[in-house]
Design an enzyme around this catalytic site. Structure first.
Site, PDB file in Angstrom:
ATOM      1  N   HIS A   1      -9.099 -30.598 -31.790  1.00  7.84           N
ATOM      2  CA  HIS A   1     -10.028 -29.534 -31.410  1.00  7.84           C
ATOM      3  C   HIS A   1     -10.882 -29.931 -30.213  1.00  7.84           C
ATOM      4  O   HIS A   1     -12.094 -29.727 -30.196  1.00  7.84           O
ATOM      5  CB  HIS A   1     -10.894 -29.132 -32.600  1.00  7.84           C
ATOM      6  CG  HIS A   1     -10.115 -28.620 -33.771  1.00  7.84           C
ATOM      7  ND1 HIS A   1      -9.274 -27.531 -33.687  1.00  7.84           N
ATOM      8  CD2 HIS A   1     -10.013 -29.073 -35.050  1.00  7.84           C
ATOM      9  CE1 HIS A   1      -8.706 -27.332 -34.868  1.00  7.84           C
ATOM     10  NE2 HIS A   1      -9.130 -28.254 -35.697  1.00  7.84           N
TER      11      HIS A   1
ATOM     12  N   LYS B   1       0.834  -1.206   0.000  1.00  2.24           N
ATOM     13  CA  LYS B   1       0.000   0.000   0.000  1.00  2.24           C
ATOM     14  C   LYS B   1       0.866   1.253   0.000  1.00  2.24           C
ATOM     15  O   LYS B   1       0.545   2.239  -0.676  1.00  2.24           O
ATOM     16  CB  LYS B   1      -0.919  -0.006   1.232  1.00  2.24           C
ATOM     17  CG  LYS B   1      -1.739   1.276   1.378  1.00  2.24           C
ATOM     18  CD  LYS B   1      -2.652   1.230   2.598  1.00  2.24           C
ATOM     19  CE  LYS B   1      -3.433   2.532   2.721  1.00  2.24           C
ATOM     20  NZ  LYS B   1      -4.401   2.512   3.841  1.00  2.24           N
TER      21      LYS B   1
END
Length: 528
Positions: free
Chosen positions: A280, A144
């Site tokens: 696929h 922070k």
């Protein structure tokens, strides 16, 4: 942001508290050589002192000893004030002076190994003990205060930190601290998500869910070249493409990873030598055999055209004979639990072929959650771990399947679980002979599978369709008799399907009239 905050911050004091001590001594020596004061805790302090470095105990900074088996040591204003203080704020500076709080310019913390403890199968007590409290609190505080404090949470960032110090006369710059803050918050978020996910097993439907994953690979692109993509691993330890060792070949692509995952999950359903060829994300051929080489040949024969450029998964050790057969055509990826040296040598002549080994196979019956993103949210469900045994089957026709047909019905059912819906599978003697996948109509899937069976007959020189005498599996019930009759016309002799349609009686009557044996599973396997 003030002008002061935008300037470089000289590194004078570092607080180091790490569980993973990789690179710790090199980092400590490098910081000490730059005149940085080292403050540390417990095992980290001991390791640094044993290396001959001068270390200040965090207990000296706080005035409190470590207590409760180390559970309480850094949760103190002297630590968090040093991490959070805005040094261009007169009130903050005055508070630091009044309470003897020293500024902390660098925080090096990595957390208790909670994820690894869970993955090891440890009991609840051990997992709970490895939930870090002070570490995440310090990381959040330092991150922070990125204007003044630099936070390092991964050993892989030690070298970039030292390079930053070398480039800036022993200081860190705001862009570097901002990047490290992003990494730090990502780490605490992932850590909390891992804890939350583990805790959520006590709830059927958690109020909130979170996902935890770590970047494993930046991919060249996604499904298409205009899409960027990355590969993240969740640390669950589930065997598969995420945990596999790659022995050769170029980096896996997005589609490679997706298809390889589908292939290895499929072959894990079977005990005997089994090979699946996937294209696929759909299997184009699956077969069992007395050997893996035989299984591969039978799977390949199901759809030789689609197998080109496909993914091959095996549920046993890849041997030289099987490798030689696979190498006869272009294959993207081969994945197996292990590979012999001779098999690896065969593949070395195919430099673009990727060979992956997993050590073991995933358990298809292990419960887990599956998530799919939709606009504005996520769909969450249990992974499809459904499994059918012989005793679960309900014979619903006058004609009962033979023992051989029952074996093929269960084989086809396990394959259907991994084929996109609507799914129709023709199988005979432990091998698929026709697969129809992903159609909007089950009748169309039946016709496509039947067409594939005709292609197999042509390739193998059979006098009639390979579907003649086969069994057929449907991943969901036949809503009308037409799909069933299409399978009968193709030559199928017995059927496995979930049942549960309002027209089950009509479908059963049609099966009886066509001379088919049919069993219900009471379970469907939609796969979208």
């Amino acid at each position: 942001m003030t002008a002061t905050a935008l300037s470089a911050v000289p590194l004078k004091r570092a607080l180091i508290s790490v569980s993973d001590k990789s690179g710790l001594l090199d980092l400590g020596q490098a910081l000490s050589a730059r005149g940085v004061e080292l403050v540390s805790t417990g095992g980290s302090a001991k390791a640094l002192r044993d290396a001959g470095l001068t270390v200040r105990d965090v207990a000296e900074m706080t005035g409190f000893p470590e207590m409760m088996d180390g559970r309480v040591k850094t949760l103190h204003p002297a630590v968090h004030g040093g991490l959070l203080a805005l040094r261009d704020n007169p009130e903050h500076v005055a508070a630091m002076e009044a309470h003897g709080i020293d500024a902390i310019d660098l925080l090096v913390v990595n957390l208790y190994p909670f994820e690894a403890t869970v993955a090891s199968g440890a009991d609840d007590a051990a997992c709970i003990e490895n939930i870090d409290i002070g570490g995440p609190a310090m990381i959040r505080a330092g991150a922070k205060n990125q204007a003044f404090t630099c936070v390092i949470t991964d050993p892989e960032d030690y070298a970039p930190l030292l390079a930053e110090l070398d480039a800036n006369d022993g200081a860190t710059t705001l862009p570097f601290r901002q990047r490290q803050s992003s990494i730090a918050y990502g780490r605490t978020a992932a850590y909390d998500a891992a804890v939350s996910t583990w805790m959520a097993r006590f709830e059927q439907t958690p109020r909130r869910i979170a996902a935890s994953a770590r970047l494993a690979q930046t991919l060249r692109y996604g499904e298409n070249p205009h899409q960027s993509a990355s590969f993240y691993v969740d640390g669950s330890g589930r065997p598969g493409v995420a945990t596999a060792t790659q022995h050769q070949g170029k980096e896996l692509s997005y589609n490679n990873i997706n298809d390889t995952d589908a292939a290895v999950e499929l072959v894990s359903e079977f005990d005997g030598p089994t090979v699946a060829i996937v294209k696929h994300a759909n299997p184009c051929g699956v077969a069992t055999g007395s050997t893996l080489a035989e299984a591969y040949t039978r799977a390949f024969d199901c759809d030789r055209t689609s197998a080109f450029g496909g993914i091959v998964a095996l549920n046993g050790t890849l041997d030289e004979a099987t490798a030689a057969a696979i190498a006869e055509i272009f294959t993207e990826v081969v994945i197996a639990p292990a590979a012999t040296d001779a098999a690896i040598e065969v593949f070395r002549r195919k430099k673009n072929l990727r060979l992956l080994t997993t050590g073991t196979l995933p358990d298809p019956r292990t419960a887990s959650r599956a998530m799919k993103q939709v606009a504005g949210g996520w769909l969450v469900q249990d992974k499809d771990a459904g499994h059918i045994e012989l005793a679960d089957l309900k014979i619903v026709t006058r004609l009962a399947p033979t023992d051989d047909q029952l074996a093929d019905l269960l084989f086809a059912w396990n394959v259907a679980k991994h084929v996109k819906s609507n799914a129709i599978i023709y199988a005979r003697a432990g091998a698929t002979v026709g697969i129809g996948a992903g159609q909007m109509s089950r009748v169309d899937s039946s016709r496509i599978a039947a067409r594939k069976a005709l292609d197999v007959a042509e390739v193998l020189g059979l006098p009639q369709s390979a579907a003649v005498g086969s069994v057929v599996a449907s991943d969901a019930f036949f809503p009308f008799a037409d799909g069933l009759l299409a399978a009968a016309e193709a030559g199928a002799t017995s059927v496995i399907q979930p049942g549960g349609s309002m027209r089950d009686d009509e479908v059963i009557a049609a099966a009886d009239e066509a001379g088919l044996a049919m069993v219900f599973t009471g379970m469907r396997h939609f796969r979208h």
